[in-house]
Write an enzyme that holds these catalytic residues in place. Sequence first.
Site, PDB file in Angstrom:
ATOM      1  N   CYS A  63     -11.017   1.648   6.294  1.00 30.90           N
ATOM      2  CA  CYS A  63     -10.593   0.425   7.003  1.00 30.90           C
ATOM      3  C   CYS A  63      -9.337   1.157   7.872  1.00 30.90           C
ATOM      4  CB  CYS A  63      -9.957  -0.524   5.946  1.00 30.90           C
ATOM      5  SG  CYS A  63      -8.954   0.706   4.742  1.00 30.90           S
TER       6      CYS A  63
ATOM      7  N   LYS B 233     -13.256  -0.989 -11.965  1.00 33.39           N
ATOM      8  CA  LYS B 233     -14.478  -1.581 -11.587  1.00 33.39           C
ATOM      9  C   LYS B 233     -14.989  -0.975 -10.430  1.00 33.39           C
ATOM     10  CE  LYS B 233     -16.135  -4.305  -8.952  1.00 33.39           C
ATOM     11  NZ  LYS B 233     -17.576  -3.636  -8.419  1.00 33.39           N
TER      12      LYS B 233
ATOM     13  N   GLU C  56     -14.571  -5.710  12.001  1.00 38.34           N
ATOM     14  CA  GLU C  56     -14.614  -4.278  11.755  1.00 38.34           C
ATOM     15  C   GLU C  56     -16.001  -3.616  11.755  1.00 38.34           C
ATOM     16  OE1 GLU C  56     -13.338  -4.050   7.573  1.00 38.34           O
ATOM     17  OE2 GLU C  56     -12.048  -2.234   8.030  1.00 38.34           O
TER      18      GLU C  56
ATOM     19  N   GLU D 197      -5.547  -4.101  -0.543  1.00 36.63           N
ATOM     20  CA  GLU D 197      -5.721  -3.506   0.663  1.00 36.63           C
ATOM     21  C   GLU D 197      -6.898  -3.700   1.395  1.00 36.63           C
ATOM     22  OE1 GLU D 197      -7.104  -1.076   3.039  1.00 36.63           O
ATOM     23  OE2 GLU D 197      -7.203   0.604   1.619  1.00 36.63           O
TER      24      GLU D 197
END
Length: 487
Positions: free
Chosen positions: A291, A181, A388, A257
């Site tokens: 990331c 996906k 983040e 992750e």
Amino acid sequence: MAEPWTDALAGVPLDLLLDGQWQPRDDRFGVLNPATGATIAEVADASVADATAALDACDRVGGQWAATSPRHRSDILWRAYQLMLDRIEQFAALITFEMGKPLAESRGEVQYAADYLRWFAEETTRIHGEYRVAPQGDSRIITMRQPVGPCLLITPWNFPLGMITRKVAPAIAAGCTMIVKPAHETPLTCLLMGAVFVEAGVPAGVLNILPTSHSSQMSDALLADPRLRKLSFTGSTGVGSTLLKGAARNVVRTSMELGGNAPFIVFDDADLDQAIEGAMVAKFRNGGESCVAANRILVQQDIAERFNAALAERMRSAVAADGFDPAATVGPVISDKQRRHVDALVQDAVACGAELRVGGAARPGDGFFYEPTLVTGVPVAARISREEIFGPVAAVSTFATEAEAIRLANNTEFGLTAFVFTNDLNRAIRVAEALETGMVGLNRGLVSNAAAPFGGIKASGIGREGGFEGINEYLNTKYIALDASLF
Ligand code: SIN
């Protein structure tokens, strides 16, 4: 007149890949170019029923696929590797159109993505078990490695190809079937990858690709089905933790992750030029939308002003522009929502006392551009120290001692990667050992490599992708006990 993206879309199926067939759907969703806001394509929108049909296909062909020879699966990966590189320009153009990064970086991503195909083509033929003598000597321990079974692979938009091949390649190597996906922002690159795999000879039903605007309904339905045996997800910690709850129901194996908040530590004995180069890479690779991007730059206080001045000078030559503009060093961010998030973090840092040295604003006009930005003297209390950024913003703070650098670096729930710049080898090892992260870049701003185990600890995830470790995520170990008295 043809649209600029017409050539890049040539031969890209805009349908679902389901049980070996490209299947159109009446429901479709649009894919935007973040540099202009224009819709570049409409792709088939997979439903929950499509996901169940894909799992039926995975289940039906799974046994036969698992029984294929490692060499057969390796050859498919090798062919896909060659075909991907043959089409590097088309892949790169699609990445730039749907994700926005500069074309040269998109080419780099295609090579990075293809490296996973090559690495796991090599690893396929090295899957092995063991024969051990039990300590008592009366029995033998035989281990074998078997594919975990049907996998759901959910991938993000920031690396529309690299984050997919590093899941698909080990799954194929291990002999698993799968449903991919892709992120709804960037399905086009994934669909072209599907076409490459079909051409490379992947059998019907093994690789299913379902772009969808109903992500959570689809993953809920698949995780509720006991035939699904593996989930691999790259994305935010919030979504990852929701998926983990869903996976718990049927005790599905997971690789996660998730988010990061990478500290980038510069000691006063570091080579300053090397540290600035490293910071530019760690911060501005992928426009900071990664990331593993340096989220908090921590500089020893006696060199902080020299570092800040040098970084500001380098950053003033950064150019935020359409990724097809040869001058572009940074593309747009993925969406207006993301741009507002980045701006809110910058404004909050300034309100908390940080100094705005470069940039600091969204660029007016079409597209979702944010100026490359430098804020210095960022206090721990600022949101940017905890959240983040995922944008082209460098946030610098200072520290006095090694102990303080380690304390600040570890002061986060995340633990993906860290960067350390020092010319003292003992300090380098000492600090690397003390950092609570899955990866550390020593005197370099890039850790990513298909041959290395990528992954985090704490809220940054579970499991490793790439390296020797990456294939283990798709294999179960079975142990057979053998009675030695019989031979
Ligand atoms: C990520 O941002 O999710 C991964 C980046 C990389 O593989 O380098």
